[in-house]
Design an enzyme around this catalytic site. Structure first.
Site, PDB file in Angstrom:
ATOM      1  N   HIS A 147      42.353   3.156  18.872  1.00  0.00           N
ATOM      2  CA  HIS A 147      41.825   3.876  17.708  1.00  0.00           C
ATOM      3  C   HIS A 147      42.806   4.981  17.301  1.00  0.00           C
ATOM      4  O   HIS A 147      43.137   5.145  16.122  1.00  0.00           O
ATOM      5  CB  HIS A 147      40.471   4.507  18.044  1.00  0.00           C
ATOM      6  CG  HIS A 147      39.319   3.553  17.970  1.00  0.00           C
ATOM      7  ND1 HIS A 147      39.185   2.488  18.816  1.00  0.00           N
ATOM      8  CD2 HIS A 147      38.233   3.514  17.135  1.00  0.00           C
ATOM      9  CE1 HIS A 147      38.073   1.826  18.529  1.00  0.00           C
ATOM     10  NE2 HIS A 147      37.481   2.436  17.506  1.00  0.00           N
TER      11      HIS A 147
ATOM     12  N   GLU B 108      -2.618   4.703   3.744  1.00  0.00           N
ATOM     13  CA  GLU B 108      -1.972   3.790   2.803  1.00  0.00           C
ATOM     14  C   GLU B 108      -2.148   4.294   1.368  1.00  0.00           C
ATOM     15  O   GLU B 108      -1.193   4.379   0.599  1.00  0.00           O
ATOM     16  CB  GLU B 108      -2.592   2.404   2.965  1.00  0.00           C
ATOM     17  CG  GLU B 108      -2.042   1.353   2.024  1.00  0.00           C
ATOM     18  CD  GLU B 108      -2.804   0.044   2.129  1.00  0.00           C
ATOM     19  OE1 GLU B 108      -2.302  -0.962   1.585  1.00  0.00           O
ATOM     20  OE2 GLU B 108      -3.902   0.006   2.728  1.00  0.00           O
ATOM     21  N   HIS B 109      -3.394   4.596   1.004  1.00  0.00           N
ATOM     22  CA  HIS B 109      -3.708   5.150  -0.317  1.00  0.00           C
ATOM     23  C   HIS B 109      -4.356   6.512  -0.115  1.00  0.00           C
ATOM     24  O   HIS B 109      -5.276   6.638   0.697  1.00  0.00           O
ATOM     25  CB  HIS B 109      -4.693   4.267  -1.084  1.00  0.00           C
ATOM     26  CG  HIS B 109      -4.344   2.822  -1.100  1.00  0.00           C
ATOM     27  ND1 HIS B 109      -4.923   1.894  -0.234  1.00  0.00           N
ATOM     28  CD2 HIS B 109      -3.474   2.122  -1.868  1.00  0.00           C
ATOM     29  CE1 HIS B 109      -4.428   0.696  -0.486  1.00  0.00           C
ATOM     30  NE2 HIS B 109      -3.547   0.795  -1.464  1.00  0.00           N
TER      31      HIS B 109
ATOM     32  N   HIS C  28     -12.230  -5.365   0.777  1.00  0.00           N
ATOM     33  CA  HIS C  28     -11.078  -6.169   1.190  1.00  0.00           C
ATOM     34  C   HIS C  28     -11.415  -7.009   2.420  1.00  0.00           C
ATOM     35  O   HIS C  28     -11.224  -8.213   2.430  1.00  0.00           O
ATOM     36  CB  HIS C  28      -9.874  -5.277   1.491  1.00  0.00           C
ATOM     37  CG  HIS C  28      -9.085  -4.923   0.278  1.00  0.00           C
ATOM     38  ND1 HIS C  28      -8.403  -5.861  -0.456  1.00  0.00           N
ATOM     39  CD2 HIS C  28      -8.843  -3.732  -0.324  1.00  0.00           C
ATOM     40  CE1 HIS C  28      -7.787  -5.271  -1.477  1.00  0.00           C
ATOM     41  NE2 HIS C  28      -8.041  -3.978  -1.412  1.00  0.00           N
TER      42      HIS C  28
ATOM     43  N   ASP D 103      -3.479  -1.199  -7.636  1.00  0.00           N
ATOM     44  CA  ASP D 103      -3.487  -2.562  -7.102  1.00  0.00           C
ATOM     45  C   ASP D 103      -2.991  -3.580  -8.116  1.00  0.00           C
ATOM     46  O   ASP D 103      -2.497  -4.647  -7.731  1.00  0.00           O
ATOM     47  CB  ASP D 103      -4.906  -2.948  -6.673  1.00  0.00           C
ATOM     48  CG  ASP D 103      -5.221  -2.523  -5.246  1.00  0.00           C
ATOM     49  OD1 ASP D 103      -4.295  -2.119  -4.535  1.00  0.00           O
ATOM     50  OD2 ASP D 103      -6.404  -2.604  -4.860  1.00  0.00           O
TER      51      ASP D 103
ATOM     52  N   GLN E 131     -12.224  -0.409  -1.683  1.00  0.00           N
ATOM     53  CA  GLN E 131     -11.411  -0.569  -0.483  1.00  0.00           C
ATOM     54  C   GLN E 131     -12.159  -1.385   0.579  1.00  0.00           C
ATOM     55  O   GLN E 131     -11.602  -2.275   1.216  1.00  0.00           O
ATOM     56  CB  GLN E 131     -11.038   0.796   0.084  1.00  0.00           C
ATOM     57  CG  GLN E 131      -9.878   0.766   1.050  1.00  0.00           C
ATOM     58  CD  GLN E 131      -8.591   0.351   0.359  1.00  0.00           C
ATOM     59  OE1 GLN E 131      -8.371   0.630  -0.811  1.00  0.00           O
ATOM     60  NE2 GLN E 131      -7.732  -0.352   1.070  1.00  0.00           N
TER      61      GLN E 131
END
Length: 419
Positions: A406, A313-314, A248, A347, A245
């Site tokens: 209506h 996220e993960h 990145h 991934d 991670q």
């Protein structure tokens, strides 16, 4: 090392968009709206150091095919297998139209979608597969990709992935200008219905600013992982999951959580050992220095509380009886359960898209799926008998809201049938 209480007291979500850049991004968007291709060419020169002519903005299909044909067989097989796995999973979760009755939903694919594929610090053919494949499953009529131009040309593996995923058009345009081009169209790049895909701060801000004129998937912030471990976890495996991670970018965030202080210390020692073997050590060091959190919790309840607070996220659970966490974790982009479900497999080849909500957005958002490329419209086709039963209730509500037309629209039909 933080206690759970210490972590809660100091924890802040990362800024997904730096609003100080908003004016610069808006200026880029306006220039693309006004000058079209010329603006894209100017920005390619200014930001990417690449000289382009207008006829070079689009990458020919023949170039994608050539990139595919020139792949080594092992890489080609890997990309093909990833495509198949992603396609199979997405097909299994695709919405289907309900049996037609008086009330049902009609499901249709989007007409044209645009995908942003980053191409700065690294190239990501996996992002092509994790987005364009979903559009294929949905039945989207036309899929286009924009990606930053490179001095040596677009990464060949990325182009090969575009060929595998049957992308219709690839354009050389990065950053906010690429987003603006897809949102509003230029002489070369067509306007799309929805933009998806990750990117840097400028891309995130541009997506935020064009939203409403075009659909978007989400505003992506720094990538992140939350790892929950106990005494049964393999220290080397967990350490490499952290590093996967952190490599990145320098803003990537990693959270290591356990009730076992000795295990946390052992994993940290392993991280220090394993990072020295990594090619992106400077990036990893930047990430770990400012965005790595080791958290000691008092028990399972407190662990779950912290995981739900982060809304990562993960979220990787590497403990005994790891599946017991599934129903307890309410906020996660994706869950990775057990030692043989590392985030890295997600991934690339597992099947669910790796385009996931970041920065706590898992509180209200989900990861990208085939269904994000579909739209629904309700179909109302009532029989006379059903209308007769419903109409009086609608008439009474219309009367309360003082919307006479209506009321009358319902009443004229209801009275006619009463006769």
């Amino acid at each position: 090392m933080y206690t759970a209480e210490e972590f809660k007291n100091q924890y802040k979500s990362a800024n997904q968009t730096d609003l100080s850049k908003a004016k610069a991004v808006m200026d880029i968007i306006h220039k693309v709206q006004e000058s079209g291709d010329d603006a894209l060419i100017d920005y390619a020169r200014q930001f990417d150091g690449v000289e382009l002519d207008s006829d070079q903005l689009e990458v020919p299909i023949a170039e994608m095919r050539k990139a595919y044909n020139e792949l080594d067989s092992e890489l080609r097989d890997a990309l093909e297998e990833a495509y198949k796995q992603i396609y199979k999973y997405q097909e299994s979760i695709k919405w289907s139209t309900m049996p037609k009755s008086e009330l049902y939903q009609n499901i249709q694919p989007l007409n044209r979608i645009g995908i942003y594929v980053p191409g700065g610090k690294a190239s990501y053919p996996s992002t092509v597969l994790m987005t364009a494949t979903l559009a294929n499953v949905a039945g989207v009529r036309e899929t286009i990709i924009v990606t930053p131009p490179q001095p040596g040309g677009i990464n060949k593996t990325t182009l090969a992935a575009c060929f595998i995923a049957q992308v219709d058009h690839v354009y050389q345009s990065g950053g906010a200008q690429g987003i603006a081009a897809m949102a509003y169209g230029t002489e070369t790049i067509p306007k799309v219905d929805k933009i998806v895909g990750p990117g840097n701060q400028y891309v995130a801000l541009a997506k935020k600013l064009v939203y409403g004129d075009v659909g978007i998937d989400s505003i992506a912030g720094p990538s992140e992982i939350v790892l929950v471990v106990d005494e049964t976890a393999n220290e080397e495996w967990v350490a490499l999951d952290v590093l996967a991670q952190a490599e990145h970018d320098e803003m990537a965030r990693t959270f290591l959580i356990s009730t076992n202080k000795e295990k946390l210390a052992a994993v940290e020692a392993e991280i220090d050992k394993q990072k020295l073997k990594q090619s992106r050590l400077s990036v990893i060091n930047g990430s770990l220095k400012d965005h790595h959190y080791t958290i000691l919790t008092s028990g399972k309840r407190e662990t779950i509380e912290i995981v739900n607070l982060i809304a990562g996220e993960h979220v990787s659970i590497q403990t005994k009886n790891a599946e017991e966490y599934i129903s307890e974790i309410k906020t996660a982009g994706a869950l990775f359960i057990g030692p043989y479900s590392p985030e890295a497999i997600g991934d690339y080849v597992a099947g669910p898209s790796h385009v996931l909500p970041t920065n706590g957005n898992a509180r209200f958002a989900n990861g990208l799926t085939v269904n994000d490329f579909l739209r629904t419209n309700s179909v109302i086709q009532l029989k006379k008998e059903t209308f007769q039963k419903m109409a009086p209730f609608g008439m009474r509500i219309a009367k309360e809201e003082e919307l006479q037309a209506h009321h009358d629209s319902l009443a004229v039909r209801w009275k006619e049938e009463e006769k």
